[in-house]
Motif scaffolding. Structure first.
Motif, PDB file in Angstrom:
ATOM      1  N   LYS A 127       0.816  -1.217   0.000  1.00 34.91           N
ATOM      2  CA  LYS A 127       0.000   0.000   0.000  1.00 34.91           C
ATOM      3  C   LYS A 127       0.850   1.266   0.000  1.00 34.91           C
ATOM      4  CE  LYS A 127      -3.983  -2.059   2.357  1.00 34.91           C
ATOM      5  NZ  LYS A 127      -4.833  -2.063   3.567  1.00 34.91           N
ATOM      6  N   GLY A 128       2.070   1.151   0.526  1.00 32.85           N
ATOM      7  CA  GLY A 128       2.950   2.312   0.598  1.00 32.85           C
ATOM      8  C   GLY A 128       3.902   2.451  -0.561  1.00 32.85           C
ATOM      9  N   TRP A 129       3.991   1.413  -1.410  1.00 35.89           N
ATOM     10  CA  TRP A 129       4.909   1.449  -2.555  1.00 35.89           C
ATOM     11  C   TRP A 129       4.200   0.891  -3.781  1.00 35.89           C
ATOM     12  CZ3 TRP A 129       9.739   3.626  -2.754  1.00 35.89           C
ATOM     13  CH2 TRP A 129      10.314   3.972  -1.529  1.00 35.89           C
ATOM     14  N   ASN A 130       3.605   1.751  -4.571  1.00 33.77           N
ATOM     15  CA  ASN A 130       2.987   1.342  -5.827  1.00 33.77           C
ATOM     16  C   ASN A 130       2.866   2.553  -6.748  1.00 33.77           C
ATOM     17  OD1 ASN A 130       0.163   2.564  -5.516  1.00 33.77           O
ATOM     18  ND2 ASN A 130       0.338   1.343  -3.626  1.00 33.77           N
ATOM     19  N   LYS A 131       2.468   2.329  -7.965  1.00 33.43           N
ATOM     20  CA  LYS A 131       2.477   3.380  -8.989  1.00 33.43           C
ATOM     21  C   LYS A 131       1.459   4.492  -8.734  1.00 33.43           C
ATOM     22  CE  LYS A 131      -0.595   0.704 -11.997  1.00 33.43           C
ATOM     23  NZ  LYS A 131      -0.699  -0.019 -13.297  1.00 33.43           N
ATOM     24  N   ILE A 172       2.184   8.495  -5.721  1.00 26.20           N
ATOM     25  CA  ILE A 172       2.541   9.899  -5.964  1.00 26.20           C
ATOM     26  C   ILE A 172       1.310  10.738  -6.287  1.00 26.20           C
ATOM     27  CG2 ILE A 172       3.792  11.463  -7.522  1.00 26.20           C
ATOM     28  CD1 ILE A 172       6.004   9.404  -7.694  1.00 26.20           C
ATOM     29  N   ASN A 173       0.385  10.209  -7.046  1.00 26.13           N
ATOM     30  CA  ASN A 173      -0.798  10.991  -7.456  1.00 26.13           C
ATOM     31  C   ASN A 173      -1.982  10.852  -6.512  1.00 26.13           C
ATOM     32  OD1 ASN A 173       0.428  11.991  -9.835  1.00 26.13           O
ATOM     33  ND2 ASN A 173      -0.034  10.075 -10.908  1.00 26.13           N
ATOM     34  N   ASN A 174      -2.097   9.722  -5.825  1.00 22.46           N
ATOM     35  CA  ASN A 174      -3.329   9.454  -5.082  1.00 22.46           C
ATOM     36  C   ASN A 174      -3.175   9.346  -3.568  1.00 22.46           C
ATOM     37  OD1 ASN A 174      -4.594   9.333  -7.565  1.00 22.46           O
ATOM     38  ND2 ASN A 174      -4.477   7.098  -7.714  1.00 22.46           N
ATOM     39  N   PHE A 175      -1.935   9.226  -3.068  1.00 21.31           N
ATOM     40  CA  PHE A 175      -1.794   8.976  -1.632  1.00 21.31           C
ATOM     41  C   PHE A 175      -2.226  10.198  -0.822  1.00 21.31           C
ATOM     42  CE2 PHE A 175       0.439   8.848   2.419  1.00 21.31           C
ATOM     43  CZ  PHE A 175       0.136   7.562   2.840  1.00 21.31           C
ATOM     44  N   ASN A 176      -2.889   9.940   0.293  1.00 21.73           N
ATOM     45  CA  ASN A 176      -3.292  11.006   1.209  1.00 21.73           C
ATOM     46  C   ASN A 176      -3.241  10.499   2.635  1.00 21.73           C
ATOM     47  OD1 ASN A 176      -6.203  10.132   2.096  1.00 21.73           O
ATOM     48  ND2 ASN A 176      -6.147   9.846  -0.126  1.00 21.73           N
ATOM     49  N   ASN A 177      -3.418  11.396   3.591  1.00 27.42           N
ATOM     50  CA  ASN A 177      -3.286  11.028   5.001  1.00 27.42           C
ATOM     51  C   ASN A 177      -4.591  10.583   5.637  1.00 27.42           C
ATOM     52  OD1 ASN A 177      -4.616  13.461   5.194  1.00 27.42           O
ATOM     53  ND2 ASN A 177      -2.975  14.549   6.259  1.00 27.42           N
ATOM     54  N   LEU A 218      -6.782   2.238   2.765  1.00 29.67           N
ATOM     55  CA  LEU A 218      -7.762   1.629   1.868  1.00 29.67           C
ATOM     56  C   LEU A 218      -7.192   1.334   0.483  1.00 29.67           C
ATOM     57  CD1 LEU A 218     -10.917   3.784   2.731  1.00 29.67           C
ATOM     58  CD2 LEU A 218     -10.215   1.586   3.713  1.00 29.67           C
ATOM     59  N   ALA A 219      -5.902   1.603   0.290  1.00 31.76           N
ATOM     60  CA  ALA A 219      -5.273   1.359  -1.016  1.00 31.76           C
ATOM     61  C   ALA A 219      -5.327  -0.130  -1.361  1.00 31.76           C
ATOM     62  CB  ALA A 219      -3.828   1.852  -0.994  1.00 31.76           C
ATOM     63  N   ASN A 220      -5.233  -0.418  -2.637  1.00 30.64           N
ATOM     64  CA  ASN A 220      -5.302  -1.797  -3.138  1.00 30.64           C
ATOM     65  C   ASN A 220      -3.941  -2.479  -2.963  1.00 30.64           C
ATOM     66  OD1 ASN A 220      -5.724  -4.175  -4.485  1.00 30.64           O
ATOM     67  ND2 ASN A 220      -5.923  -3.237  -6.520  1.00 30.64           N
ATOM     68  N   ASN A 226       0.426  -4.034  -7.146  1.00 27.23           N
ATOM     69  CA  ASN A 226       1.719  -4.376  -7.738  1.00 27.23           C
ATOM     70  C   ASN A 226       1.695  -5.718  -8.467  1.00 27.23           C
ATOM     71  OD1 ASN A 226       3.146  -2.048  -6.967  1.00 27.23           O
ATOM     72  ND2 ASN A 226       3.435  -2.856  -4.893  1.00 27.23           N
ATOM     73  N   LEU A 227       0.764  -6.570  -8.077  1.00 28.33           N
ATOM     74  CA  LEU A 227       0.681  -7.883  -8.727  1.00 28.33           C
ATOM     75  C   LEU A 227       0.209  -7.780 -10.168  1.00 28.33           C
ATOM     76  CD1 LEU A 227      -0.767 -10.139  -5.887  1.00 28.33           C
ATOM     77  CD2 LEU A 227       1.458 -10.370  -6.989  1.00 28.33           C
ATOM     78  N   THR A 228      -0.476  -6.674 -10.504  1.00 35.23           N
ATOM     79  CA  THR A 228      -0.936  -6.516 -11.886  1.00 35.23           C
ATOM     80  C   THR A 228       0.245  -6.280 -12.833  1.00 35.23           C
ATOM     81  OG1 THR A 228      -1.251  -4.128 -11.579  1.00 35.23           O
ATOM     82  CG2 THR A 228      -3.129  -5.569 -11.118  1.00 35.23           C
ATOM     83  N   ASP A 229       1.265  -5.571 -12.347  1.00 33.71           N
ATOM     84  CA  ASP A 229       2.448  -5.297 -13.170  1.00 33.71           C
ATOM     85  C   ASP A 229       3.552  -6.334 -12.974  1.00 33.71           C
ATOM     86  OD1 ASP A 229       1.360  -2.944 -14.278  1.00 33.71           O
ATOM     87  OD2 ASP A 229       1.919  -1.811 -12.494  1.00 33.71           O
ATOM     88  N   PHE A 230       3.562  -6.938 -11.808  1.00 34.08           N
ATOM     89  CA  PHE A 230       4.598  -7.935 -11.493  1.00 34.08           C
ATOM     90  C   PHE A 230       3.912  -9.192 -10.954  1.00 34.08           C
ATOM     91  CE2 PHE A 230       6.295  -3.684 -10.895  1.00 34.08           C
ATOM     92  CZ  PHE A 230       7.406  -3.709 -11.726  1.00 34.08           C
TER      93      PHE A 230
END
Length: 430
Positions: free
Chosen positions: A250-254, A257-262, A267-269, A273-277
């Motif tokens: 949740k803390g390291w994905n594409k 930078i654009n969507n992370f908030n405090n 609730l991030a997916n 990362n499994l979709t790309d790797f």
């Protein structure tokens, strides 16, 4: 006799408890404390299920059985074990929340009384610290079955132990034991605890070398008990919680930078990362919770390796900036959320004030309790910063520091506050 002698402080406690009592009553009136509600409330439900299972079967599980489950280890152990003790007393949901409220009140007041006794403060001098009972982030989570508020109380106790015992051989073991309890209650605190224990070691290494070495070993032993238990139970290696892979993802994905908030970083997916790797084990639904989190971890490591240094730094900066942003990055409409904003702005001031005092006055220019308070604040800054880089943080996770930061903010500025309070009382008496 006791009540007559301390009527002022007792009345202050009762007055400061009114907001908490109001929110507990409001939650009760809106049927929040019903089995239908709390057993369908996500994280709260999971804690209650584990606690209930422990009280019934004395097994760390979440499926009403005497068989340990991997999924139960998604939660760190301290709060479920406390809930298990509550379940021994009552199964009534409202009764459980009252027990939680009483426990937390006792912990907060106990910490304040220890501080008062050690530094020989009067009850009049202690009165400003009762504002801790009004800390909005603490109140928000204290009326739920989440672990943030009990962690905040333990972290306050750890702060007081550090301020009182950091340079004393007697009772200093309490710092180590409480440090382990804090991490085992909410692992997001691990880097803060590590920084604080580093400061403790640096303070004492010359005069009490053997003590520091013993305490280091003791902390490692205490922290190792739960991972060893998990390894022996499931034979899948040492781990503190089963959520580590999901948290890292949740803390390291594409999208960070654009969507992370405090507000809703949690609730991030985690499977993004499994979709790309993709993993060779593509059927995630049939994997155990530990194996699935291992897939999340492996795909996240591949994502980190795939981006260049500038992207890594940009991603880190995004999360650190969000961590120290006192304003909700998404709209939050409740009164507690709104009133928490000036408190968090005050905490930013305390960050700056503590750094200033450490840099320009140092140990020789500060009272012992002020110097130690500044070190705790520095440990919080370091802990939050590293955790936001390693995984992620947010308003919910950082709420565990609210009581400690408010306590230290009052302590650092206590002389000023007492002068203002004395002036106000003189004007009232006139």
């Amino acid at each position: 006799m006791f009540f007559k002698k301390h009527v002022f402080i007792i009345l202050c406690v009762l007055v400061f408890l009114i907001p908490k009592a109001y929110y507990v009553y409001s939650a009760y009136k809106t049927n929040h404390y019903t089995k239908e509600k709390v057993y369908n409330s996500g994280d709260e439900t999971h804690y209650l299920k584990i606690g209930k299972n422990l009280s019934k079967h004395w097994v760390y599980s979440d499926n009403d059985s005497n068989i340990p489950t991997e999924h139960a280890t998604w939660r760190p152990p301290i709060w479920p074990f406390v809930l298990a003790l509550f379940y021994v007393i009552t199964h009534n949901i409202f009764g459980l929340i009252l027990l939680k409220a009483l426990l937390e009140l006792g912990v907060i007041l106990g910490a304040l009384l220890l501080f008062k006794k050690h530094f020989k403060y009067s009850f009049f001098q202690l009165a400003p610290f009762l504002v801790l009972l009004l800390e909005p982030q603490y109140i928000k989570y204290s009326i739920t079955f989440l672990s943030e508020s009990i962690t905040a109380c333990l972290l306050l106790v750890l702060t007081v132990f550090f301020i009182v015992y950091a340079q004393r051989k007697k009772f200093s073991t309490l710092i180590i034991v409480c440090s382990a309890l804090v991490v085992l209650c909410h692992p997001v605190s691990v880097f803060f605890v590590g920084a604080l224990l580093l400061f403790y070691g640096l303070i004492n290494i010359r005069k009490h070398t053997i003590q520091v070495l013993f305490h280091s070993i003791l902390f490692i032993v205490l922290m190792a008990i739960w991972p060893i238990r998990n390894s022996e139970t499931f034979d899948k290696g040492l781990y503190l919680t089963a959520s580590q892979g999901a948290v890292l993802s949740k803390g390291w994905n594409k999208n960070v930078i654009n969507n992370f908030n405090n507000v809703d970083g949690d609730l991030a997916n985690e499977a993004l990362n499994l979709t790309d790797f993709p993993s060779e084990q593509i059927d995630l639904e049939n994997l155990s919770i530990l194996d699935r989190n291992l897939m999340y971890k492996e795909s996240t490591i591949k994502f980190i390796a795939s981006i260049d240094l500038n992207e890594k730094l940009a991603l880190m900066f995004t999360k650190v900036k969000a961590n120290f942003n006192p304003l909700p990055m998404l709209k939050k409409d409740t009164f507690l959320d709104r009133i928490a904003i000036p408190f968090r702005i005050f905490y930013l001031f305390i960050f700056a004030q503590a750094l200033y005092l450490l840099m320009f006055k140092g140990k020789s220019g500060l009272k012992e309790e002020i110097f130690h308070s500044c070190l705790v604040v520095l440990a919080i800054i370091i802990g939050q910063g590293i955790m936001s880089i390693y995984a992620y943080t947010g308003l919910r996770f950082n709420s565990i520091y609210g009581l400690a930061l408010l306590f230290m903010g009052i302590l650092i500025n206590l002389d000023f506050l007492n002068k203002q309070l004395s002036t106000l009382l003189i004007k009232i008496n006139q």
